[in-house]
Write an enzyme that holds these catalytic residues in place. Structure first.
Site, short mmCIF file in Angstrom:
data_model
loop_
_atom_site.label_atom_id
_atom_site.label_comp_id
_atom_site.label_asym_id
_atom_site.label_seq_id
_atom_site.Cartn_x
_atom_site.Cartn_y
_atom_site.Cartn_z
N ASP A 149 58.68 55.28 41.90
CA ASP A 149 58.22 54.68 40.64
C ASP A 149 59.32 53.78 40.08
OD1 ASP A 149 57.11 54.08 38.19
OD2 ASP A 149 57.53 56.03 37.31
N ASP A 195 48.02 45.01 38.80
CA ASP A 195 46.62 45.38 38.59
C ASP A 195 46.20 44.98 37.17
OD1 ASP A 195 44.13 46.66 38.25
OD2 ASP A 195 44.72 48.27 39.63
N GLU A 213 45.54 34.30 47.17
CA GLU A 213 45.62 33.32 46.11
C GLU A 213 44.95 32.00 46.51
OE1 GLU A 213 49.12 31.41 43.25
OE2 GLU A 213 49.61 32.87 44.82
N ASP A 257 46.32 36.36 38.27
CA ASP A 257 45.15 35.52 38.44
C ASP A 257 44.02 35.95 37.49
OD1 ASP A 257 44.57 37.91 39.64
OD2 ASP A 257 43.86 37.07 41.53
N THR A 270 49.78 33.00 48.48
CA THR A 270 49.31 33.98 49.46
C THR A 270 47.90 33.61 49.92
OG1 THR A 270 48.33 35.42 47.79
CG2 THR A 270 50.66 35.78 48.31
N LYS A 271 47.44 34.23 51.00
CA LYS A 271 46.08 34.00 51.49
C LYS A 271 45.06 34.35 50.41
CE LYS A 271 47.26 34.94 56.32
NZ LYS A 271 47.07 35.87 57.47
N LYS A 292 38.63 46.28 32.59
CA LYS A 292 37.87 46.85 31.47
C LYS A 292 38.79 47.12 30.28
CE LYS A 292 34.37 49.07 34.39
NZ LYS A 292 33.73 50.36 34.78
#
Length: 242
Positions: free
Chosen positions: A126, A149, A223, A185, A220-221, A153
């Site tokens: 962590d 992440d 992105e 994103d 990245t792929k 919601k």
């Protein structure tokens, strides 16, 4: 999941109204995943050299890397694609990379072996505990947090990594002139990140709002696919004052 405290009215840099902060900060949520044969072999062959042991003592960076150099902390590197690229294009910097997802750690170790990368060390632990116990104040030169992440919601917004308590911890450990670079994103999360970073008094934005993507961060792929579909990506780069 961590317990939450009572909700408070939102101000800049705080959780939205009706959304509580966790009592304790965690940098991750456990995810399922299978380690491949290649990743397992990378653990066996390269783990002893590139994996560091978590300890409740300050990190001896010179000993860990066998050299001096700017120390950049990365929190959550996924499968390590961007991490490996950045380490290659910035060979004079040392990268301390925290990730608990075992397949991701194995994938980065595999990339290290395939691409002959020397300036990465991994802590499979962590990141918040690493920050608290292994990184003294003014001990790092930069922080990378790419595509954390977003917890889309509203009721899950409290689980987002980038909130004021963590940013305060990080800001205290960044040397004057050092930086924190975040990318996402998910536009609502970008708005929150901008508010949180702007509210930290020891940090200063390098742009009026969102920054141009620094050259060292690759597309990245995932992105590139998002850009083709018309999705945006927001970079934020703040520097430590002083």
């Amino acid at each position: 999941m961590p317990e939450t405290a009572a909700a408070e009215p939102a101000t800049a840099g705080q959780a939205p109204e009706g959304v509580a902060y966790p009592k304790t900060i965690k940098s991750y949520v456990r995810r399922a995943g299978r380690t491949t044969t290649g990743q397992a072999k990378a653990f066996e062959d390269l783990g002893p050299r590139f994996l560091l042991q978590y300890q409740k003592a300050p990190l001896d960076a010179a000993a860990a890397y066998g050299r001096a150099g700017k120390l950049i902390l990365e929190i959550g590197f996924g499968m390590g694609e961007a991490t490996a690229h950045i380490a290659r294009v910035r060979p004079d910097d040392n990268f301390l990379c925290c990730e608990v997802h075992e397949p991701g750690v194995g994938a980065l170790l595999k990339r290290i072996g395939e691409q002959d990368i020397e300036n990465i060390r991994i802590l499979q632990h962590d990141a918040v505990e690493v920050i608290d116990n292994m990184l003294p104040e003014a001990s790092i030169d930069g922080v990378h947090i790419f595509f954390p992440d977003p917890w889309h919601k509203k009721k899950h917004n409290k689980r987002r990594l980038i909130q004021s308590p963590l940013i305060a911890k990080l800001a205290a450990r960044i040397k004057p002139g050092g930086y924190i670079h975040c990318a996402t994103d998910w536009e609502p999360y970008a708005v929150q990140i901008l508010e949180v970073l702007s509210a930290e008094p020891t940090l200063q934005n390098t742009a009026e709002a969102y920054a141009e993507k620094p050259e060292y961060r690759p597309l990245t792929k995932f992105e590139n696919r998002g850009i083709r579909l018309g999705h945006g990506v927001w970079d934020l780069v703040f520097r430590r004052k002083g």
